[in-house]
Scaffold this motif. Sequence first.
Motif, PDB file in Angstrom:
ATOM      1  N   LEU A  46       0.811  -1.212   0.000  1.00 49.74           N
ATOM      2  CA  LEU A  46       0.000   0.000   0.000  1.00 49.74           C
ATOM      3  C   LEU A  46       0.847   1.267   0.000  1.00 49.74           C
ATOM      4  O   LEU A  46       0.566   2.213  -0.721  1.00 49.74           O
ATOM      5  N   CYS A  47       1.913   1.288   0.787  1.00 48.17           N
ATOM      6  CA  CYS A  47       2.738   2.495   0.899  1.00 48.17           C
ATOM      7  C   CYS A  47       3.503   2.807  -0.385  1.00 48.17           C
ATOM      8  O   CYS A  47       3.993   3.919  -0.558  1.00 48.17           O
ATOM      9  N   GLU A  48       3.603   1.856  -1.278  1.00 49.70           N
ATOM     10  CA  GLU A  48       4.303   2.062  -2.541  1.00 49.70           C
ATOM     11  C   GLU A  48       3.380   2.623  -3.631  1.00 49.70           C
ATOM     12  O   GLU A  48       3.853   3.052  -4.688  1.00 49.70           O
ATOM     13  N   LEU A  49       2.090   2.600  -3.381  1.00 53.20           N
ATOM     14  CA  LEU A  49       1.125   3.089  -4.360  1.00 53.20           C
ATOM     15  C   LEU A  49       1.025   4.604  -4.302  1.00 53.20           C
ATOM     16  O   LEU A  49       1.299   5.209  -3.269  1.00 53.20           O
ATOM     17  N   PRO A  50       0.605   5.235  -5.394  1.00 50.85           N
ATOM     18  CA  PRO A  50       0.369   6.674  -5.367  1.00 50.85           C
ATOM     19  C   PRO A  50      -0.679   7.023  -4.307  1.00 50.85           C
ATOM     20  O   PRO A  50      -1.576   6.222  -4.038  1.00 50.85           O
ATOM     21  N   PRO A  51      -0.573   8.179  -3.695  1.00 51.97           N
ATOM     22  CA  PRO A  51      -1.499   8.561  -2.617  1.00 51.97           C
ATOM     23  C   PRO A  51      -2.975   8.405  -2.965  1.00 51.97           C
ATOM     24  O   PRO A  51      -3.753   7.952  -2.135  1.00 51.97           O
ATOM     25  N   PHE A  52      -3.360   8.729  -4.199  1.00 48.24           N
ATOM     26  CA  PHE A  52      -4.774   8.636  -4.544  1.00 48.24           C
ATOM     27  C   PHE A  52      -5.265   7.190  -4.552  1.00 48.24           C
ATOM     28  O   PHE A  52      -6.451   6.932  -4.401  1.00 48.24           O
ATOM     29  N   LEU A  53      -4.367   6.216  -4.671  1.00 51.77           N
ATOM     30  CA  LEU A  53      -4.749   4.811  -4.595  1.00 51.77           C
ATOM     31  C   LEU A  53      -4.644   4.256  -3.180  1.00 51.77           C
ATOM     32  O   LEU A  53      -5.065   3.135  -2.925  1.00 51.77           O
ATOM     33  N   GLN A  54      -4.090   5.037  -2.278  1.00 53.10           N
ATOM     34  CA  GLN A  54      -3.986   4.608  -0.887  1.00 53.10           C
ATOM     35  C   GLN A  54      -5.278   4.864  -0.126  1.00 53.10           C
ATOM     36  O   GLN A  54      -5.432   4.420   0.999  1.00 53.10           O
ATOM     37  N   GLY A  55      -6.196   5.606  -0.715  1.00 50.93           N
ATOM     38  CA  GLY A  55      -7.485   5.825  -0.092  1.00 50.93           C
ATOM     39  C   GLY A  55      -7.561   7.041   0.803  1.00 50.93           C
ATOM     40  O   GLY A  55      -8.587   7.305   1.404  1.00 50.93           O
ATOM     41  N   LYS A  56      -6.478   7.794   0.911  1.00 51.81           N
ATOM     42  CA  LYS A  56      -6.476   8.994   1.738  1.00 51.81           C
ATOM     43  C   LYS A  56      -5.683  10.079   1.020  1.00 51.81           C
ATOM     44  O   LYS A  56      -4.795   9.781   0.238  1.00 51.81           O
ATOM     45  N   PRO A  57      -5.987  11.322   1.311  1.00 50.58           N
ATOM     46  CA  PRO A  57      -5.196  12.392   0.696  1.00 50.58           C
ATOM     47  C   PRO A  57      -3.762  12.343   1.208  1.00 50.58           C
ATOM     48  O   PRO A  57      -3.506  11.891   2.331  1.00 50.58           O
ATOM     49  N   PRO A  58      -2.804  12.788   0.410  1.00 52.75           N
ATOM     50  CA  PRO A  58      -1.415  12.758   0.835  1.00 52.75           C
ATOM     51  C   PRO A  58      -1.161  13.745   1.991  1.00 52.75           C
ATOM     52  O   PRO A  58      -1.840  14.757   2.108  1.00 52.75           O
TER      53      PRO A  58
END
Length: 65
Positions: A46-58
Motif C-alpha cells: 500500500l505504501c508504494e502506491l500513489p497517494p490517490f490509490l492509498q485511499g487517503k489524501p497525501p
Amino acid sequence: MSLYHTHLPKLEKFGYIKWNEAEKTIQRGPQWEEIEPLLELIHSHLCELPPFLQGKPPDRNGTKC
C-alpha cells in the motif's frame, strides 16, 4: 454514491461479496478466493502506491505511510 450504486452491486454480481443493503453489511462471497491474493498484494504494498490509490489524501510529504 458510486460505492452503493455501482461498486458494491458489481462485486456482488460477480460473487466476490455478499451485500445486505438493508443491514449495511458485507461478507465474503463464494468467489472471494479469486480476488483475495490480489487484495493481499495491494495491502502489503500500500505504501508504494500513489497517494490517490492509498485511499487517503497525501500528507505534507506526499504519502500517508
